[in-house]
Design a protein around this motif. Structure first.
Motif, mmCIF file in Angstrom:
data_model
loop_
_atom_site.group_PDB
_atom_site.id
_atom_site.type_symbol
_atom_site.label_atom_id
_atom_site.label_comp_id
_atom_site.label_asym_id
_atom_site.label_seq_id
_atom_site.Cartn_x
_atom_site.Cartn_y
_atom_site.Cartn_z
ATOM 1 N N GLU A 127 88.338 41.436 61.842
ATOM 2 C CA GLU A 127 86.794 41.298 61.762
ATOM 3 C C GLU A 127 86.185 41.552 63.081
ATOM 4 N N VAL A 128 85.284 41.980 63.496
ATOM 5 C CA VAL A 128 84.359 41.951 64.859
ATOM 6 C C VAL A 128 84.524 40.580 65.617
ATOM 7 N N PRO A 129 85.071 40.606 66.665
ATOM 8 C CA PRO A 129 85.227 39.261 67.374
ATOM 9 C C PRO A 129 83.771 38.814 67.716
ATOM 10 N N ALA A 130 83.599 37.641 67.783
ATOM 11 C CA ALA A 130 82.398 37.021 68.147
ATOM 12 C C ALA A 130 82.259 36.467 69.846
ATOM 13 N N ALA A 131 83.441 36.212 70.389
ATOM 14 C CA ALA A 131 83.404 35.514 71.656
ATOM 15 C C ALA A 131 83.002 36.455 72.772
ATOM 16 N N GLY A 132 82.726 35.904 74.085
ATOM 17 C CA GLY A 132 82.260 36.754 75.165
ATOM 18 C C GLY A 132 80.985 37.398 75.055
ATOM 19 N N SER A 133 80.402 37.979 76.121
ATOM 20 C CA SER A 133 79.294 38.690 76.282
ATOM 21 C C SER A 133 79.634 40.061 77.095
ATOM 22 N N TYR A 134 78.741 40.826 77.035
ATOM 23 C CA TYR A 134 78.769 42.179 77.888
ATOM 24 C C TYR A 134 78.293 42.013 79.307
ATOM 25 N N GLY A 135 78.924 42.637 80.059
ATOM 26 C CA GLY A 135 78.802 42.459 81.565
ATOM 27 C C GLY A 135 78.508 43.872 82.109
ATOM 28 N N PRO A 136 78.709 43.898 83.443
ATOM 29 C CA PRO A 136 78.105 45.259 84.192
ATOM 30 C C PRO A 136 78.860 46.528 83.653
ATOM 31 N N ALA A 137 80.350 46.426 83.281
ATOM 32 C CA ALA A 137 80.934 47.694 82.837
ATOM 33 C C ALA A 137 80.219 48.071 81.473
ATOM 34 N N GLU A 138 79.835 47.221 80.627
ATOM 35 C CA GLU A 138 79.445 47.659 79.521
ATOM 36 C C GLU A 138 78.111 48.106 79.397
ATOM 37 N N GLU A 139 77.248 47.469 80.418
ATOM 38 C CA GLU A 139 75.874 48.104 80.790
ATOM 39 C C GLU A 139 75.795 49.314 81.322
ATOM 40 N N ALA A 140 76.926 49.762 82.230
ATOM 41 C CA ALA A 140 77.023 50.828 82.929
ATOM 42 C C ALA A 140 77.108 51.839 81.713
ATOM 43 N N LEU A 141 78.192 51.714 80.890
ATOM 44 C CA LEU A 141 78.546 52.498 79.835
ATOM 45 C C LEU A 141 77.585 52.780 78.748
ATOM 46 N N ILE A 142 76.607 51.770 78.313
ATOM 47 C CA ILE A 142 75.538 52.127 77.661
ATOM 48 C C ILE A 142 74.481 52.886 78.080
ATOM 49 N N ALA A 143 74.179 52.659 79.515
ATOM 50 C CA ALA A 143 73.122 53.607 80.247
ATOM 51 C C ALA A 143 73.759 55.006 80.270
ATOM 52 N N ASP A 144 75.083 55.220 80.583
ATOM 53 C CA ASP A 144 75.735 56.529 80.644
ATOM 54 C C ASP A 144 75.468 57.297 79.277
ATOM 55 N N LEU A 145 75.922 56.497 78.090
ATOM 56 C CA LEU A 145 75.844 56.936 76.645
ATOM 57 C C LEU A 145 74.240 57.437 76.267
ATOM 58 N N GLN A 146 73.498 56.563 76.809
ATOM 59 C CA GLN A 146 71.794 56.855 76.766
ATOM 60 C C GLN A 146 71.557 58.341 77.111
ATOM 61 N N ALA A 147 71.896 58.640 78.588
ATOM 62 C CA ALA A 147 71.653 59.751 78.912
ATOM 63 C C ALA A 147 72.426 61.146 78.440
ATOM 64 N N GLU A 150 78.177 43.479 63.977
ATOM 65 C CA GLU A 150 77.824 42.082 64.268
ATOM 66 C C GLU A 150 79.038 41.389 64.161
ATOM 67 N N PRO A 151 79.236 40.287 64.988
ATOM 68 C CA PRO A 151 80.596 39.352 65.000
ATOM 69 C C PRO A 151 80.634 38.834 63.507
ATOM 70 N N GLY A 152 81.755 38.944 63.201
ATOM 71 C CA GLY A 152 82.188 38.603 61.914
ATOM 72 C C GLY A 152 82.291 39.768 60.974
ATOM 73 N N HIS A 153 81.875 40.867 61.178
ATOM 74 C CA HIS A 153 81.822 42.206 60.394
ATOM 75 C C HIS A 153 83.409 42.599 60.000
ATOM 76 N N VAL A 154 83.656 42.785 58.799
ATOM 77 C CA VAL A 154 84.972 43.027 58.274
ATOM 78 C C VAL A 154 85.175 44.761 58.683
ATOM 79 N N PHE A 155 86.438 45.091 59.137
ATOM 80 C CA PHE A 155 86.692 46.466 59.243
ATOM 81 C C PHE A 155 88.091 46.746 58.856
ATOM 82 N N SER A 156 88.719 47.656 58.748
ATOM 83 C CA SER A 156 89.960 48.150 58.134
ATOM 84 C C SER A 156 90.601 49.086 59.521
ATOM 85 N N VAL A 157 91.871 49.179 59.466
ATOM 86 C CA VAL A 157 92.392 50.145 60.420
ATOM 87 C C VAL A 157 92.756 51.122 59.545
ATOM 88 N N PRO A 158 92.073 52.377 59.761
ATOM 89 C CA PRO A 158 92.260 53.528 59.030
ATOM 90 C C PRO A 158 93.543 54.374 59.409
#
Length: 571
Positions: free
Chosen positions: A417-437, A538-546
């Motif tokens: 399941e998608v884990p729920a803990a923690g929050s995004y920080g500078p590394a995640e924000e930088a990646l998102i900005a890079d991917l948007q461009a 979202e947190p709790g969303h189920v996935f499988s290992v392909p």
């Protein structure tokens, strides 16, 4: 939402096509069609088998079958192979269809009424043994220029000199080998293209964004030497569309058919009629500007050998009719893909043919490498070593490895399941900005039909995720801060879904597997807002290992294929 009409050059009916044919038209057309559908636009993607002409008759005779039966069988074979490569045609038609018969005869009648067709008496070689007129290329003999004994009636392949059949020494039929030939006078219809030269010139000049390859070939045919020449549109053959002036007979043209170059491009329009009849819908809104097609963007994809027909001859038919038909907006042409130091050759069975390719590897392996290395600005070359390296590095090491590492780590340290803990920080924000461009660049390149650059940008988007994963190292973070590792893996799982959507035009099967592993149902939504897209799971969303997305090509595999495909086509 915009509307996109997309056509791919028609593959000829006489046999299975090689990978050079695939990348020269059908595959990049499919890439563009899939992309536009994902963006939410309305798409009509059409292709068909090109079934008329002497080569079809000869291939049928060699197979010992009536030509209509042969064409029907080969159409089904080509349709199955196209499906195997996941070519997403809305309709895969046939140039021998009743719709194309009717429309071709309509255009001929209309062009005659406009004063653009004339009857010309000409001399042509007749083979008494074969009981048929022979096209120039089906007459062989000795070249008077260099002495090559297998020169054709149109050109000597050895010295490249242009020839007429009457120039040859000791001419013979390439069909039967008979030397019992005679020159007879016959009449044919010619399309007076020369009268439309200025109109075609102005039309081509009005186009922007066309490849230099396209416009340079068109201009050469328009202006070199004596300029654009009138061209015969009929032949003395049994198999083809009977010559008629609309629905009326054409006096003096009994027993003749329209030349394949004239009727094949008209099949683009007729194919829409075939599709509409099968779907119970309307086709004129795609092809008639007086019926709503003025808001359609029409793109054609083809190899460079087809450019003259699509920039000059087919437009001459459309413009000459003075009817409100939709004209092409973008004509994307490609150079040749060569094979391992030489050329792909259908006649010599050299190279890899589409059915053989699917026997040894899934479609996505071929789709990715061919598109990432397609011959846009110059001829390119397929080698087994480059193919192995491209598949292993791009698909297995970059994309496949990312999916495997993320899903397996999450399962072992958290759960499926998608884990729920923690929050995004500078590394995640930088990646998102890079991917948007990067996403914006990817969209711009895809919209511009820049195939290789689009593939390179997509790969860079995959690499960005890998670099992020290496940088934050959740497997190390987990030891001291499990919540931070949870946030990192939550983002990475969302990246898998993000990658699936962006990658689907290139590698549709792998993209579907990635979405299935993430338990995503329904149609993918194009991720215009990267931050929003990377929160979709979202947190709790189920996935499988392909399962492994892409197995690496071993040296043993590569060496075996190099040997197998070095000479003749395997049985």
């Amino acid at each position: 939402m915009t509307r996109h009409l997309i056509t791919s050059a028609l593959p000829y009916i006489n046999g299975i096509k090689h990978l050079g044919n695939l990348i020269g038209s059908q595959l990049p057309a499919d890439l563009f069609a899939r992309y536009q559908r994902e963006r939410g636009h309305e798409v009509l993607f059409l292709c068909a088998t090109d079934e008329h002409g002497t080569p079809a008759e000869l291939a049928a005779a060699k197979a010992g079958k009536p030509v209509d039966e042969y064409c029907a069988e080969l159409h089904e074979v080509q349709a199955r192979i196209a499906e195997g490569f996941r070519l997403s045609f809305d309709h895969f038609g046939r140039s021998s269809s009743p719709q194309n018969h009717k429309l071709t005869q309509h255009f001929a009648g209309r062009l005659f009424d406009m004063g653009l067709i004339e009857e010309v008496a000409e001399k042509q070689v007749y083979s008494n043994a074969d009981k048929r007129y022979l096209p120039d290329r089906y007459i062989e003999g000795t070249c008077p220029n260099c002495g090559y004994d297998k020169a054709r009636g149109d050109q000597c392949e050895n010295c490249t000199k242009q020839l007429d059949p009457t120039d040859l020494i000791d001419p013979r039929s390439a069909i039967s080998g008979s030397t019992d030939l005679e020159v007879r006078e016959t009449k044919h219809l010619y399309l007076r293209q020369s009268k439309l030269r200025d109109t075609l010139d102005q039309w081509i000049d009005s186009k922007t964004g066309w490849p230099v390859l396209t416009t340079s070939i068109a201009k050469k045919w328009l202006h070199d030497g004596n300029g654009l020449q009138d061209r015969g549109i009929t032949r003395d053959l049994d198999w083809g569309i009977p010559v008629k002036r609309g629905e009326a007979d054409w006096p003096g043209m009994e027993g003749k058919v329209f030349y394949v170059w004239f009727d094949a491009p008209i099949e683009y329009i007729a194919c829409a009629g075939e599709w509409a009849e099968a779907q119970g819908t309307d086709w004129e809104r795609w092809w008639r500007t007086d019926k709503g097609a003025d808001d359609v963007t029409y793109t054609q994809f083809m190899g460079k050998d087809n450019v003259p027909f699509h920039t000059l001859s087919f437009p001459a038919t459309i413009l000459g009719s003075e009817e409100p038909w939709k004209m092409v907006d973008h004509l994307k042409s490609f150079n040749y893909l060569n094979y391992d130091g030489g050329q792909f050759s259908t006649s010599q069975g050299r190279g890899i043919f589409m059915d053989q390719a699917l026997e040894i590897l899934p479609a996505d392996y071929w789709r990715w490498w061919l598109l990432a290395n397609c011959p846009e600005t110059s001829d390119s070359e397929f080698t087994w070593e480059q193919f192995q390296q491209g598949v292993n590095k791009d698909l297995a090491d970059v994309l496949g490895n990312f999916v495997s590492r993320v899903t397996k780590f999450c399962r072992s340290k958290f759960s499926e399941e998608v884990p729920a803990a923690g929050s995004y920080g500078p590394a995640e924000e930088a990646l998102i900005a890079d991917l948007q461009a990067r996403l914006k660049r990817y969209e711009d390149l895809m919209d511009a039909r820049e195939v290789r650059k689009s593939a390179a940008e997509l790969r860079a988007i995959w690499v960005a995720g890998n670099e992020y994963l290496q940088s934050v190292a959740p497997w190390t973070t987990f030891k001291t801060d499990p919540d931070a590792a949870a946030a990192q893996i939550r983002l990475a799982l969302n990246l898998i879904n993000f990658y699936a959507t962006l990658s689907a035009p290139f590698i549709p099967d792998a993209a579907a597997s990635m979405r299935a592993a993430m338990h995503m149902t329904g149609d993918a939504v194009w991720p215009s807002d990267v931050q929003k897209a990377l929160s979709e799971l979202e947190p709790g969303h189920v996935f499988s290992v392909p399962e492994v997305l892409f197995a690496k090509i071993t040296d043993e595999d590569r060496e075996g294929w190099e040997t197998r495909f070095a000479g003749g086509r395997a049985a």
